[in-house]
Design a protein around this motif. Structure first.
Motif, mmCIF file in Angstrom:
data_model
loop_
_atom_site.group_PDB
_atom_site.id
_atom_site.type_symbol
_atom_site.label_atom_id
_atom_site.label_comp_id
_atom_site.label_asym_id
_atom_site.label_seq_id
_atom_site.Cartn_x
_atom_site.Cartn_y
_atom_site.Cartn_z
ATOM 1 N N ILE A 77 -1.694 -2.628 11.978
ATOM 2 C CA ILE A 77 -0.663 -1.836 11.305
ATOM 3 C C ILE A 77 -1.176 -0.438 10.977
ATOM 4 C CG2 ILE A 77 0.758 -1.645 9.225
ATOM 5 C CD1 ILE A 77 1.748 -3.700 11.321
ATOM 6 N N GLU A 78 -2.383 -0.353 10.456
ATOM 7 C CA GLU A 78 -2.916 0.954 10.064
ATOM 8 C C GLU A 78 -3.157 1.850 11.280
ATOM 9 O OE1 GLU A 78 -6.228 -0.061 7.566
ATOM 10 O OE2 GLU A 78 -4.906 -1.014 6.076
ATOM 11 N N ILE A 104 7.152 6.861 6.320
ATOM 12 C CA ILE A 104 6.921 5.586 7.010
ATOM 13 C C ILE A 104 7.061 4.457 6.000
ATOM 14 C CG2 ILE A 104 5.243 4.182 8.267
ATOM 15 C CD1 ILE A 104 4.071 6.775 9.395
ATOM 16 N N ASP A 105 7.871 3.472 6.356
ATOM 17 C CA ASP A 105 8.132 2.361 5.444
ATOM 18 C C ASP A 105 8.038 1.045 6.205
ATOM 19 O OD1 ASP A 105 8.933 1.513 2.750
ATOM 20 O OD2 ASP A 105 10.709 0.743 3.759
ATOM 21 N N GLY A 106 7.258 0.119 5.683
ATOM 22 C CA GLY A 106 7.093 -1.174 6.343
ATOM 23 C C GLY A 106 7.517 -2.322 5.450
ATOM 24 N N GLU A 107 7.943 -3.411 6.080
ATOM 25 C CA GLU A 107 8.295 -4.606 5.318
ATOM 26 C C GLU A 107 8.091 -5.847 6.176
ATOM 27 O OE1 GLU A 107 12.370 -5.482 4.429
ATOM 28 O OE2 GLU A 107 13.106 -4.227 6.063
ATOM 29 N N ALA A 159 0.857 -1.186 0.000
ATOM 30 C CA ALA A 159 0.000 0.000 0.000
ATOM 31 C C ALA A 159 0.893 1.236 0.000
ATOM 32 C CB ALA A 159 -0.907 0.000 1.220
ATOM 33 N N HIS A 160 0.483 2.256 -0.749
ATOM 34 C CA HIS A 160 1.347 3.423 -0.933
ATOM 35 C C HIS A 160 0.513 4.699 -0.919
ATOM 36 C CE1 HIS A 160 4.730 5.808 -2.365
ATOM 37 N NE2 HIS A 160 3.956 6.296 -3.323
ATOM 38 N N ILE A 187 4.155 7.102 2.623
ATOM 39 C CA ILE A 187 3.847 5.960 3.484
ATOM 40 C C ILE A 187 3.743 4.711 2.618
ATOM 41 C CG2 ILE A 187 2.183 4.960 5.097
ATOM 42 C CD1 ILE A 187 1.327 7.826 5.817
ATOM 43 N N ASN A 188 4.568 3.728 2.925
ATOM 44 C CA ASN A 188 4.529 2.428 2.252
ATOM 45 C C ASN A 188 4.435 1.344 3.324
ATOM 46 O OD1 ASN A 188 5.308 3.148 -0.693
ATOM 47 N ND2 ASN A 188 6.852 4.180 0.530
#
Length: 219
Positions: free
Chosen positions: A39-40, A88-91, A8-9, A20-21
């Motif tokens: 997460i959201e 913000i970056d998530g993996e 999601a971007h 935000i990713n």
């Protein structure tokens, strides 16, 4: 049905600079909704400047609020060169039949001497979408703490640029707020100010599973 992830971007630079990713869970409806909600809500909390805890608004709404706060700031201080930033970056760092680990890296700069960086790990039960507690992940907190503390001291001595003399600001050893999983081993990460001054930055190292598997319930 297994859980898969898409990306999601959200990005805008109309007012503040915001990017935000994050991984968005798909598959089993109940499980994916629990993961995505956790997460959201966390991402919303990272860019929330109100005193209220916001858990029922979308990331898009939170971005709009962040921009509104920034435009208000610019109206109050028109000569300020500061442009607010939120990145913000998530993996997903690790997956097994027992755990899905996700890391969310947040960077916010809304003025002051420097921006603030924070990394948090989320360890989900793939069958339910619920977060594991630290005690569910670790079966012997006392013994694993000794190993982590020893590794931390080794890490401190290896920092040739600026060795760390005093951890935890004179207090006793503490485990990180959250612990992560990777293919190489358990991720131990302390954020700025968590155990040392801002200048030390993020303190991070990995302990191979071969050294600590007996202390872990899940990996």
């Amino acid at each position: 049905m297994s859980i898969e992830f898409s990306e999601a971007h959200i990005e805008t630079s109309k007012d503040a600079d915001i990017a935000i990713n994050y991984p968005k869970a798909e598959g089993n409806k109940d499980v994916s909704e629990r993961i995505n909600t956790t997460i959201e809500n966390y991402i919303v909390s990272q860019i929330n400047f109100s005193e209220d805890s916001l858990t029922n608004i979308t990331i898009k709404n939170a971005v709009e609020r962040f921009n509104t706060e920034y435009t208000t700031f610019k109206s109050d201080f028109p000569d300020s060169p500061q442009k607010w930033e939120a990145f913000i970056d998530g993996e997903v760092t690790y997956r097994s039949p027992e755990v899905i680990c996700m890391a969310i890296n947040s960077y916010l700069d809304t003025g002051g001497a420097h921006g603030n960086t924070n990394v948090r790990f989320f360890n989900f039960n793939p069958q339910t979408g619920e977060l594991y507690s630290k005690n569910e992940l670790i079966n012997n907190v006392s013994d694993i703490s000794k190993i982590i503390e020893r590794k931390l001291q080794e890490k401190a001595k290896s920092k040739s640029d600026e060795p760390i003399e005093d951890f935890f600001f004179g207090k006793d050893f503490q485990l990180p707020e959250t612990i992560g999983y990777s293919d190489e081993g358990l991720i131990i990460l302390y954020n700025p100010y968590e155990i040392a001054s801002y200048s030390q930055g993020i303190i991070e190292f990995i302990i191979p599973y071969s050294e600590i598997s007996s202390y872990l319930n899940i990996y």
